[in-house]
Design a protein around this motif. Structure first.
Motif, short mmCIF file in Angstrom:
data_model
loop_
_atom_site.label_atom_id
_atom_site.label_comp_id
_atom_site.label_asym_id
_atom_site.label_seq_id
_atom_site.Cartn_x
_atom_site.Cartn_y
_atom_site.Cartn_z
N CYS A 190 5.61 23.76 32.29
CA CYS A 190 6.84 22.98 32.14
C CYS A 190 7.52 22.75 33.48
O CYS A 190 7.88 21.63 33.82
CB CYS A 190 7.78 23.69 31.18
N VAL A 230 2.80 16.29 29.13
CA VAL A 230 4.09 15.60 29.20
C VAL A 230 4.67 15.67 30.61
O VAL A 230 4.15 16.38 31.47
CB VAL A 230 5.10 16.22 28.21
N GLY A 279 11.66 19.62 25.46
CA GLY A 279 10.34 20.02 25.00
C GLY A 279 9.95 19.62 23.60
O GLY A 279 10.64 18.93 22.89
N LEU A 290 9.09 12.28 23.08
CA LEU A 290 8.92 13.18 24.23
C LEU A 290 8.28 12.46 25.41
O LEU A 290 8.51 12.79 26.57
CB LEU A 290 8.02 14.35 23.78
N TYR A 291 7.49 11.44 25.12
CA TYR A 291 6.79 10.70 26.16
C TYR A 291 7.52 9.43 26.61
O TYR A 291 7.01 8.71 27.45
CB TYR A 291 5.40 10.28 25.66
N GLU A 348 11.44 14.70 33.03
CA GLU A 348 11.00 16.09 32.91
C GLU A 348 11.12 16.59 31.47
O GLU A 348 12.11 16.30 30.79
CB GLU A 348 11.88 17.01 33.78
N MET A 349 10.15 17.39 31.05
CA MET A 349 10.24 17.98 29.72
C MET A 349 11.47 18.91 29.62
O MET A 349 12.11 18.98 28.57
CB MET A 349 8.97 18.77 29.40
#
Ligand code: SF4
Length: 343
Positions: free
Chosen positions: A32, A196, A343, A275-276, A337-338
Motif C-alpha cells: 500500500c 491499485v 483501500g 478503487l481504480y 493512492e489507495m
C-alpha cells in the motif's frame, strides 16, 4: 425507513459508503505505502466531523445503509469515537464498521464500542514479529495482537482479520492465521494482492491467487465448502469440516464488480466511484460554498446514475499487467493512492 436505492448504469445500487477519515498512516505496508516519502492532503482541506455528518445524511437520503471508516489508518484521526457516535445515532445507518491496522486498537476498542461501532476489521498479514517489521517498517506487531484481543473482548457484532497474501512473502502463514482467527473468535479473509494505486511493487507473479489459497487450505483441512449467500460483500465465504469459516477476496483474479455497491469519500471530500477510478467528484467545494442538501443530493445522484466503473474487471483484460500508477504520477496526484481513498 431505508430510501429507495439509486442505481448506476449496470443497475448497481448506491448502498455502501467507505469514509476515509485521514490519508495518514502509522505503518508503511509494502502493498500500500512502500515508498519513503508521500505527499499528504492539506490539513485545511480535511472535512471536519460536522461536514462528514452532513454528507452522510445526504447519502442516507439516497439509500446508503452501510458505512465503513477507513484511512490511511482511521485511528490516527483525533477523537474518532466522536465521529462514530455521531454516525451511530443515525438510525438509517444499519451497519457501521471500521477497518484498522490495529496498532492503536487496544486503547480504542472500549471507546469505539461505547460510541456505537458495530463491526471491526483488523489487517493482519503475519503472526511473526520480524516479518511484520519487514512488511510495515514498524516494530508494532505486539500492539496489533493486543488490539485484536481487546476488540475480541468487546464483543462487537463481528470481528474480522484481513490478510493480503503475497507469494513468497507470507503465503506460508495461511494455516497459522486461520488457527489464530479461530482462537480469537475472528473470521479471517484472505485478500489477493491488488495492482491499485500505491501498490508500486506489485507484479503478477507476486499474486497468491484464490485458487492457490483454497488449495493450501484443502491440503491441511480436506474439503472446503462454499457458503451460499446473497450478498454484495466482496468476500466469498467458505466452511471447513470443523466448522471454521473464512473468506477470500479475489479482487485480482476473480473480481466482483458486477455487484459493487461501494463508493468512497476521501478525507478531503472527494467522492470516488471505484478503487481504480482516475478521478472523483468534489463534494467539499460545494459543501463549503453553502450548497443545500438537495443540491448535494443532485450531484451525487447524477454521478451515480452515470457510473460505469468496473475497474478490477477491466484490469483482467490487460496483457503484461503492471502497477496501475507509477510513483511520479502518484506524487503529483495523491488522490490516486489507495491510502487516500481507503483501500
Ligand atoms: S474495482 Fe471498482 S467496481 Fe470493481 S469491485 Fe472494486 S470498487 Fe467496485
Amino acid at each position: 425507513m431505508t430510501a429507495a436505492a439509486h442505481t448506476d448504469t449496470f443497475g448497481r445500487p448506491l448502498r455502501n459508503l467507505r469514509l476515509s477519515v485521514t490519508d495518514r498512516c502509522n505503518l508503511r505496508c509494502q502493498y500500500c505505502m512502500p515508498e519513503r516519502d508521500y505527499v499528504w492532503l492539506p490539513r485545511q482541506q480535511i472535512l471536519n466531523y460536522e461536514e462528514v455528518g452532513t454528507l452522510v445524511d445526504v447519502f442516507l437520503d439516497l439509500g446508503v445503509t452501510k458505512a465503513r471508516l477507513t484511512g490511511g489508518e482511521p485511528l490516527v484521526r483525533r477523537d474518532l469515537p466522536e465521529l462514530v457516535r455521531l454516525l451511530a445515532e443515525k438510525p438509517r445507518l444499519s451497519d457501521l464498521a471500521i477497518t484498522t491496522n490495529g496498532v492503536l486498537l487496544a486503547d480504542a476498542a472500549v471507546p469505539l464500542r461505547k460510541a456505537g461501532l458495530h463491526r471491526v476489521t483488523v489487517s493482519l498479514d503475519t503472526l511473526r514479529p520480524d516479518r511484520f517489521q519487514a512488511l510495515t517498517r514498524f516494530d508494532d506487531h505486539a500492539r496489533v495482537l493486543a488490539g485484536i484481543e481487546a476488540a475480541a473482548a468487546e464483543k462487537f457484532q463481528s470481528l474480522k482479520l484481513d490478510t493480503v497474501v503475497m507469494r513468497g512473502v507470507n503465503d506460508d502463514e495461511i494455516l497459522p492465521l486461520l488457527d489464530y482467527g479461530r482462537k480469537v473468535g475472528a473470521e479471517v479473509r484472505f485478500i489477493e494482492y491488488m495492482d491499485v494505486g500505491g501498490a508500486t511493487r506489485w507484479s503478477p507473479t507476486s499474486v497468491f491467487s484464490r485458487v492457490d489459497i483454497l488449495a493450501a487450505i484443502a491440503r491441511r483441512h480436506g474439503p472446503v465448502t462454499p457458503i451460499a449467500e446473497r450478498s454484495s460483500a466482496p468476500a466469498e465465504r467458505f466452511r471447513l469440516a470443523d466448522g471454521t469459516t473464512f473468506g477470500i477476496i479475489a479482487s485480482t483474479t476473480a473480481p466482483f464488480c458486477g455487484a459493487c455497491d461501494r463508493s468512497r469519500l476521501t478525507a478531503d471530500g472527494q467522492w470516488y466511484l471505484c478503487l481504480y477510478a482516475a478521478r472523483g467528484l468534489d463534494l467539499r467545494g460545494p459543501l463549503r460554498a453553502g450548497a443545500s442538501k438537495d443540491e448535494l443530493a443532485r450531484l451525487i445522484t447524477e454521478g451515480w446514475r452515470e457510473r460505469t466503473d468496473r475497474g478490477a474487471e477491466e484490469r483482467l483484460g490487460i496483457r503484461n499487467r503492471a502497477p496501475l500508477v507509477g510513483v511520479e504520477t502518484l506524487r503529483k496526484n495523491p488522490h490516486l493512492e489507495m491510502h487516500t481513498r481507503g483501500g
